[in-house]
Design a protein around this motif. Structure first.
Motif, short mmCIF file in Angstrom:
data_model
loop_
_atom_site.label_atom_id
_atom_site.label_comp_id
_atom_site.label_asym_id
_atom_site.label_seq_id
_atom_site.Cartn_x
_atom_site.Cartn_y
_atom_site.Cartn_z
N UNK A 90 9.23 -7.56 3.53
CA UNK A 90 9.09 -6.15 3.90
C UNK A 90 10.36 -5.36 3.61
N UNK A 91 11.52 -5.98 3.69
CA UNK A 91 12.77 -5.25 3.45
C UNK A 91 12.95 -4.92 1.98
N UNK A 92 12.71 -5.89 1.10
CA UNK A 92 12.86 -5.62 -0.33
C UNK A 92 11.80 -4.62 -0.81
N UNK A 93 10.58 -4.76 -0.31
CA UNK A 93 9.55 -3.79 -0.70
C UNK A 93 9.85 -2.41 -0.14
N UNK A 94 10.41 -2.35 1.07
CA UNK A 94 10.78 -1.06 1.63
C UNK A 94 11.89 -0.42 0.80
N UNK A 95 12.82 -1.22 0.30
CA UNK A 95 13.84 -0.70 -0.59
C UNK A 95 13.25 -0.12 -1.86
N UNK A 96 12.21 -0.77 -2.38
CA UNK A 96 11.54 -0.24 -3.58
C UNK A 96 10.84 1.08 -3.27
N UNK A 97 10.25 1.17 -2.06
CA UNK A 97 9.59 2.42 -1.68
C UNK A 97 10.59 3.57 -1.68
N UNK B 242 0.84 -1.20 0.00
CA UNK B 242 0.00 0.00 0.00
C UNK B 242 0.87 1.26 0.00
N UNK B 243 1.91 1.25 0.83
CA UNK B 243 2.84 2.38 0.86
C UNK B 243 3.54 2.57 -0.47
N UNK B 244 3.87 1.46 -1.13
CA UNK B 244 4.53 1.53 -2.43
C UNK B 244 3.65 2.21 -3.47
N UNK B 245 2.38 1.82 -3.52
CA UNK B 245 1.47 2.45 -4.49
C UNK B 245 1.21 3.92 -4.14
N UNK B 246 1.12 4.22 -2.86
CA UNK B 246 0.95 5.62 -2.47
C UNK B 246 2.16 6.45 -2.88
N UNK C 219 6.68 8.64 -15.75
CA UNK C 219 5.71 7.72 -15.16
C UNK C 219 5.82 6.34 -15.79
N UNK C 220 6.03 6.29 -17.11
CA UNK C 220 6.18 4.99 -17.78
C UNK C 220 7.42 4.26 -17.27
N UNK C 221 8.44 5.01 -16.88
CA UNK C 221 9.67 4.37 -16.40
C UNK C 221 9.45 3.64 -15.08
N UNK C 222 8.46 4.07 -14.28
CA UNK C 222 8.26 3.47 -12.96
C UNK C 222 7.91 1.98 -13.03
N UNK C 223 6.87 1.57 -13.77
CA UNK C 223 6.58 0.12 -13.80
C UNK C 223 7.67 -0.70 -14.47
N UNK C 224 8.34 -0.12 -15.46
CA UNK C 224 9.41 -0.87 -16.12
C UNK C 224 10.53 -1.18 -15.12
N UNK C 225 10.95 -0.17 -14.36
CA UNK C 225 12.03 -0.37 -13.40
C UNK C 225 11.59 -1.27 -12.25
N UNK C 226 10.38 -1.06 -11.72
CA UNK C 226 9.92 -1.87 -10.59
C UNK C 226 9.81 -3.34 -10.97
N UNK C 227 9.19 -3.62 -12.11
CA UNK C 227 9.06 -5.02 -12.53
C UNK C 227 10.42 -5.63 -12.84
N UNK C 228 11.30 -4.84 -13.44
CA UNK C 228 12.65 -5.35 -13.69
C UNK C 228 13.39 -5.67 -12.42
N UNK C 229 13.13 -4.91 -11.36
CA UNK C 229 13.78 -5.19 -10.08
C UNK C 229 13.32 -6.52 -9.50
N UNK C 230 12.05 -6.86 -9.69
CA UNK C 230 11.58 -8.18 -9.25
C UNK C 230 12.30 -9.29 -10.00
#
Length: 546
Positions: free
Chosen positions: A393-400, A343-347, A370-381
């Motif tokens: 929680x740690x990896x998601x917090x790093x993404x936040x 939820x924090x990530x989407x906010x 804005x288009x760069x955001x999903x590309x980078x986030x999905x690539x990080x996964x």
């Protein structure tokens, strides 16, 4: 120039971006989900049972024998032993972080095999189990009788007979522990009657072992045989005893007068509980429980769902009145923790987009970062999957934390192209993009190197602490690297096709006209703030003594 290739071939840039996103989407479906990364060192458990022995006897005759063999094992840090008055001993061998749990289990198993011949015969008959699992319980499932027509031994025996092995074979389950006692044939000996027949308990044990056994009786008419033999028959003998009456008829001794002493003559035989040390009840009803421990590196949420699904499927065949519940389920807190971080990530994504639009004041310019955001986030996964990480929680917090950083490179590209279009009204967006990338490509790479130099050293910390910092560090560094890749590959292709000349922007639709007043108000206020800050800096410079 690398970016020129993608400016001339925007479809190629989109193909690369789509491949990155597809790799990330595939990784999301395969990555384990847990609250924290697996920071606990691998643990291998050795369990043995010595019926009737107390804790001191277990320590001297079982635990010490096994402990003496646990030498020369790769990565072994220490082991702890616990013995109970119920005749059970558990040895937990802990290994250094990074040790392969499968290899550790095999090495411990080999050492245990060397000690088996030195263990008491009763322990060898019960068998030793060697399992690898996390020390904490993933969940506890309880089975109970809502009608109160059965006892806790009935429920325990049903659980052991019908659910224990099935749950133990589920993927991700490292170990299981049953809370309750199943059925056992109880033989209560009378010391006075034993003495009257000159018998001791060892004589009873020997007689039971000799007469309660499977015997291969052979066959009649098997080869070699005579030519007249045309039929053969397999001989079956009495199998292992199963009822109290059969045990009562076990012959212990033949007297000199020809009479026999049977087991019923020296004791009482009944079908009772394996142990009377535990009485288990669930919600006030007779019941039993089974605790499930997670295997090292397994998906906590996925394993819990499989266990619950198996119990749900088996519940259709439960006896009338039997029900199940989950008194302890750690996955509920894991789900809540991960959901809060998501939820924090989407906010954070929404806030970043709003801030970009407020300052860029152009929906086309805002759309590119804005288009760069999903590309980078999905690539990080996808990097998570390659590095063997999990979604926690740690990896998601790093993404936040990386959200605000990963759009910086794209904003730099867009801002520089906007500046060139502002200074050269006749310049096309394509030419402005080409010139912009010639100016800032080295700067973009330098930004990534500087940020990586800050966070990358944390990835080399050792021990359990290093596991925490490593996941956090690799998350941010990989997001930064992918951000630069997107800024060099996709962003130039987008700026060359989406942005317009300054003269053409006035032809935009009603949205630009409706928001013009808000833009003017913000710009005027922002300019006044800059002026005040400039005057404040001048005063400070003029008065160096401040």
């Amino acid at each position: 120039m690398l970016s020129r290739i993608f400016i001339d071939r925007p479809i190629f840039a989109w193909v690369i971006a789509i491949i990155i996103m597809l790799g990330g989407i595939g990784a999301i479906y395969t990555l384990p989900v847990e609250q924290f990364p697996d920071i606990a060192p691998p643990q291998v458990n050795i369990r043995a049972t010595y019926p009737g022995a107390n804790a001191q006897t277990l320590e001297n005759s079982v635990a010490q024998v096994i402990e003496q063999q646990l030498t020369g094992i790769d990565g072994l840090l220490y082991f702890t032993t616990s013995s109970s008055s119920r005749g059970q001993v558990t040895i937990a061998a802990t290994f250094s972080k990074g040790t392969d749990p499968d290899i550790a289990q095999v090495q411990v198993q080999n050492k245990v095999q060397q000690a088996i011949s030195r263990l008491p015969q009763q322990v060898q008959q019960q068998g030793l189990t060697v399992t690898k699992s996390n020390p904490d319980f993933l969940l506890i499932a309880a089975i109970y009788d809502t009608t109160d027509k059965t006892t806790n031994q009935d429920v325990s025996d049903y659980l052991v007979s019908n659910l224990q092995d099935t749950i133990g074979r589920i993927k991700g389950v490292g170990d299981i522990n049953v809370f309750g006692a199943q059925y056992a044939m109880r033989i209560w000996l009378d010391p006075n009657r034993l003495a009257s027949f000159s018998l001791i308990p060892a004589d009873v044990t020997t007689a039971i072992q000799a007469q309660n056994a499977e015997v291969a009786a052979g066959e009649i008419g098997g080869v070699p045989n005579t030519p007249e033999q045309v039929l053969n028959a397999t001989v079956t003998s009495q199998s292992r005893l199963s009822t109290p009456e059969q045990f009562r008829n076990i012959v212990l001794k033949t007297q000199t007068d020809g009479s026999t002493v049977r087991l019923s003559d020296v004791g009482r035989i009944e079908l009772g509980a394996e142990s009377y040390a535990v009485t288990s009840r669930v919600n006030g009803h007779p019941g039993a429980g089974i605790a499930v421990s997670l295997a090292p590196g397994a998906d906590a949420l996925g394993t819990a769902e499989l266990v619950k699904a198996e119990i749900e499927r088996s519940s259709k065949a439960f006896p009338n009145g039997y029900a199940y519940s989950f008194p302890q389920d750690s996955t509920a807190f894991i789900k809540l923790s991960v959901e809060e971080v998501e939820k924090t990530l989407f906010e954070a994504i929404i806030l970043v987009v709003i801030v970009m639009f407020v300052f860029l004041q152009n929906w086309r310019a805002t759309l590119i970062p804005t288009i760069a955001v999903p590309v980078v986030l999905l690539g990080t996964f996808g990097v998570f999957a390659l590095a063997g990480f999990s979604i926690n929680t740690l990896t998601l917090f790093g993404l936040v934390l990386a959200i605000g950083l990963l759009v910086d490179d794209a904003i730099v590209v867009v801002e520089n192209v906007e500046r060139l279009l502002e200074e050269n009204p006749e310049m096309s967006p394509r030419d402005a993009t080409i010139q912009s990338m010639n100016e800032i490509t080295v700067a973009l790479i330098a930004i990534a190197l500087v940020l990586s130099a800050v966070f990358l050293p944390m990835a080399f910390f050792g021990g359990s602490t290093g596991v925490i910092y490593r996941q956090f560090s690799i998350t941010i560094v990989s997001a930064m690297v992918l951000s630069v890749v997107v800024a060099l590959v996709l962003t130039p292709a987008l700026t060359a096709t989406l942005l317009k000349r300054k003269g053409d922007e006035k032809k935009d639709g009603w949205f630009a006209r409706k928001t013009q007043r808000a833009k003017d108000w913000f710009n005027n206020g922002f300019d006044r703030t800059i002026d005040r800050y400039g005057h404040a800096v001048e005063k400070v410079i003029d008065r160096k003594w401040l």
